[in-house]
Design an enzyme around this catalytic site. Structure first.
Site, PDB file in Angstrom:
ATOM      1  CG  HIS A   1      -1.618   1.173   1.455  1.00 18.28           C
ATOM      2  ND1 HIS A   1      -2.222   1.914   0.497  1.00 18.28           N
ATOM      3  CD2 HIS A   1      -1.768   2.139   2.677  1.00 18.28           C
ATOM      4  CE1 HIS A   1      -2.867   2.993   0.959  1.00 18.28           C
ATOM      5  NE2 HIS A   1      -2.357   3.247   2.237  1.00 18.28           N
TER       6      HIS A   1
ATOM      7  CG  HIS B   1       0.568   7.165   4.214  1.00 16.73           C
ATOM      8  ND1 HIS B   1       1.243   6.196   3.073  1.00 16.73           N
ATOM      9  CD2 HIS B   1      -0.728   6.387   4.369  1.00 16.73           C
ATOM     10  CE1 HIS B   1      -0.035   5.367   2.671  1.00 16.73           C
ATOM     11  NE2 HIS B   1      -0.804   5.464   3.493  1.00 16.73           N
ATOM     12  CG  ASP B   2      -1.193   3.937   6.600  1.00 18.65           C
ATOM     13  OD1 ASP B   2      -1.734   5.070   7.011  1.00 18.65           O
ATOM     14  OD2 ASP B   2      -1.506   3.276   5.620  1.00 18.65           O
TER      15      ASP B   2
ATOM     16  CD  GLU C   1      -4.202   6.069  11.259  1.00 19.34           C
ATOM     17  OE1 GLU C   1      -3.696   6.748  10.380  1.00 19.34           O
ATOM     18  OE2 GLU C   1      -5.372   6.142  11.651  1.00 19.34           O
ATOM     19  CG  ASP C   2      -1.988   1.553  10.484  1.00 18.71           C
ATOM     20  OD1 ASP C   2      -2.821   1.892  11.116  1.00 18.71           O
ATOM     21  OD2 ASP C   2      -2.290   1.733   9.215  1.00 18.71           O
TER      22      ASP C   2
ATOM     23  CG  ASP D   1      -3.950   6.969   2.445  1.00 22.26           C
ATOM     24  OD1 ASP D   1      -3.536   5.557   2.163  1.00 22.26           O
ATOM     25  OD2 ASP D   1      -4.539   7.415   3.512  1.00 22.26           O
TER      26      ASP D   1
HETATM   27 MN    MN Z   1      -2.877   4.571   4.042  1.00 19.71          MN
END
Ligand code: MN
Length: 693
Positions: free
Chosen positions: A48, A72-73, A76-77, A139
């Site tokens: 992704h 970018h993630d 958060e992840d 995204d």
């Molecule tokens: Mn994303």
């Protein structure tokens, strides 16, 4: 999966000096951080961020933006912390990644149309840097492309609706036509599969029946322009299902009548050639009236520029044509934000930008710089810097001016909410009314039926609506107090004339009043002469002359009743009241020098109490406004007792989250003693205001 070397090759096509080391490090960092995480499709999660990076490369972004796409993630992840990320990539990239993470946390609940518009503005406002928004769009686009792997139909529909309401218009606003089209078509397919299917079927059938239409038309045009020695490129572009559907919907056209599904694009070298090409077409084919648009002279709001026209071709078919230069063409498809590599003077002279000034700024820097990094340093968005975006508990978005307090917000919801607000729960925490609001705050206003606006609020609020509502309320309160005083004065006049008080006996129309209330109001404000009224009532009076007094305890000082500042009457002093224009009743000592012969008719005899005999010591009444916090009352009472005075009575008249309004009666020896206590209270930081009543 695409390797980091392959990504670098793609970037080098437009940026030969790309920082390869940075990109490789980000690639490996993201791959390791996401580890064995999987997407719903079962593919490694890392596919992704790589997909997002590729979209950003297609948009010709600078390396910091592409690296942000890769990372970018991770906040958060994954377990990666802000500190770790800062250590590896520095503050610029971290603030971009944090920006995207922040956008991800915002949840859009589908509402009425204006809410979607507010929500888009909100996203622009909290993005702060245009690159954050671009990464978010990339995204979203990648998630849309893989949306069919999401198992839950509800979730798919929710994402599609949000994309259609929010992200497609945002892409349009910043001029990214390709991204807008793709997001729209995927959303359309997810939300309205049947309509999507029938449009696709119709498109196929039109194409079957016009096999050579595109080739023939292009050949016709090529011929024409070659004869006139104009160098052009011509493309046929099929219209997108969603835009066809919108056209059917807006103009109420049935699907069978949709015929012109191809738009032809004529690309020329200069603006002058655009108009030359237009002239050639208009002199060679019949024009369909009303379809010619000059978006070169007057660009669209997102600065789209082209000439549009529709003509009837040699096979009696409508032909839609867009004429533009190479630069206009690139900008229309991929957008301004990514257009830093062009240096044409035309672009900077954009008109009609207004709130999209930042694009212009970005471009004017772009014109003077060939270095993408340098351009992106100026990518800070300054939109909506004078506004804050706040949410109601059920997700409605309210746009307020910067500096807004919870009180302003309460008045923005409804006047009655403002008039009774006692506090606000901001993002779940109870806060004072004067708290300033920030972007994204969720605000629940707390109200109480016993609350009323306070004069102090006027110094806190910033919106005109709050200010005028507070003023209006205070004025209406004033009016109520004057009316009460007027009624007491009227009773006094009746009594002193030896006539039994009766409202029916007040001929208010004789005093140019349209109601009894107005009469009372004007009497208290000395707009109606109390002397004349006295004469009028006395005519029907008895011979026995009464000598009434008005009880001071029935009067509320502050608005319509005042203690004079010249003689400072104390309890048990002999006192008298004077009616003064606009001010109401002022209480003086009977020996005060300021009472002159002019006042005689306006004098009101006063008494302190109904009880004849009272405690001999002086009691002074103070109104003290305290900052409402623990220990405030203790400080108040210790300050008074330190001066050797006793508190006879203390009443909390009103308590808001910020202030406590207290009436306190204290035993004092004399005025000097009282003044010392007042002075001492005033110097204390917890005391907002002290007033002798
Ligand atoms: Mn994303």
């Amino acid at each position: 999966m695409v390797t980091s070397s392959q990504l670098i090759e793609l970037i080098k096509e437009y940026d030969p000096d790309v920082n390869e080391d940075l990109l490789r490090r980000a690639y490996i960092f993201s791959m390791e951080a996401h580890g064995t995480q999987k997407r719903e499709s079962g593919a490694p999660y890392f596919s992704h961020p790589v997909g997002v990076a590729i979209i950003l490369i297609e948009m010709k972004m600078d390396v910091a933006t592409i690296v942000t796409g890769l990372l970018h993630d991770v906040l958060e992840d994954t377990d990666v912390s802000v500190e770790q990320l800062t250590e590896c990539f520095g503050t610029e990239i971290v603030s971009l990644v944090e920006g995207v993470t922040k956008l991800n946390k915002v949840k859009y609940v589908s509402k009425k149309e204006h809410q979607a518009e507010n929500f888009r503005k909100f996203l622009l406002a909290i993005s702060q840097d245009i690159r954050v928004l671009l990464v978010k769009l990339a995204d979203r686009l990648h998630n849309m492309r893989t949306l069919n792997h999401v198992a839950s139909i509800e979730k798919r529909k929710r994402i599609a609706l949000e994309s259609l309401d929010i992200y497609a218009p945002l892409a349009d606003r910043i001029g990214m036509q390709n991204i807008k089209d793709e997001i729209e078509d995927i959303s359309f397919f997810m939300l309205y599969p049947q309509e999507y299917g029938s449009i696709i079927a119709r498109l196929e059938s039109i194409k079957r029946n016009n096999v050579n239409f595109v080739e023939n038309t292009i050949a016709d045009f090529k011929d024409l322009f070659e004869k006139r020695m104009l160098n052009v490129k011509i493309y046929g572009r099929e219209k997108k299902p969603y835009s066809i559907w919108q056209k059917m919907y807006k103009r109420n056209i049935p699907l069978e009548q949709i015929n012109d599904i191809i738009a032809f694009r004529i690309i020329v070298n200069t603006v002058e050639d655009c108009y030359k090409a237009l002239g050639i077409i208009h002199t060679s084919f019949p024009i369909i009236p009303g379809r010619f648009k000059d978006y070169i002279s007057i660009p669209k709001f997102n600065n789209y520029r082209s000439l549009h026209t529709t003509v009837v071709g040699s096979r009696q078919q409508r032909i839609e044509i867009q004429i533009r230069t190479n630069e206009m063409h690139e900008i229309a498809d991929v957008g301004y934000a990514s257009h830093w590599s062009y240096k044409s003077g035309e672009i900077g002279e954009a008109k009609g930008m207004r709130e999209y000034q930042w694009i212009k700024n970005l471009l004017s820097v772009a014109e003077n710089s060939s270095n993408p990094e340098e351009v992106m340093e100026h990518s800070k968005m300054e939109m909506f810097e004078n506004e804050v975006f706040c949410f109601t508990p059920n997700g409605d978005l309210i746009i307020m001016p910067r500096g807004t307090t919870a009180i302003d917000f309460a008045y923005a919801i409804h006047t009655s909410v403002g008039n009774t607000c006692i506090g606000a729960r901001i993002n779940g925490t109870v806060m004072a009314l004067k708290t300033k609001l920030h972007n994204g705050d969720q605000v629940e206003v707390l109200t109480s039926p016993f609350q009323r606006p306070e004069a102090e609020w006027n110094e806190i609020v910033v919106t005109g609506k709050a200010r005028s509502c507070i003023k209006k309320f205070i004025r209406s309160q004033e009016r109520a107090e004057f009316i009460t005083l007027g009624m007491l004065l009227a009773r006094y006049v009746f009594e002193s004339s030896g006539v039994e008080f009766s409202e029916e006996n007040i001929q208010y129309t004789n005093y140019e009043c349209d109601s009894l209330e107005n009469f009372y109001y004007n009497l208290a404000r000395d707009e109606i002469s109390i002397e004349k009224f006295h004469e009028e009532i006395s005519k029907s009076g008895s011979v026995t002359y009464n000598n009434p007094t008005l009880c001071i305890l029935s009067l509320i000082p502050g608005v319509a009743v005042h203690y004079s500042q010249c003689c400072h009457p104390m309890q048990d002093d002999k006192v008298i009241g004077v009616i003064t224009k606009s001010k109401g009743l002022t209480i003086h000592t009977t020996t005060c020098d300021t009472i002159g012969s002019d006042d005689i008719g306006k004098l009101i005899a006063l008494r302190w109490n109904d009880d004849a005999d009272q405690d001999k010591s002086f009691i002074a009444r103070l109104r003290v406004v305290l900052i409402n916090k623990t220990g405030s009352l203790a400080i108040l009472s210790s300050t008074i007792s330190n001066h050797g005075a006793d508190i006879a009575n203390l009443k909390i008249e009103h308590r808001s989250i910020d202030f406590a309004d207290i009436i306190v009666d204290i035993h004092v020896n004399d005025i000097k003693h009282l003044n010392e206590i007042q002075a001492s209270l005033r110097t204390n930081s917890i005391v907002k205001n002290v007033r002798r009543l």
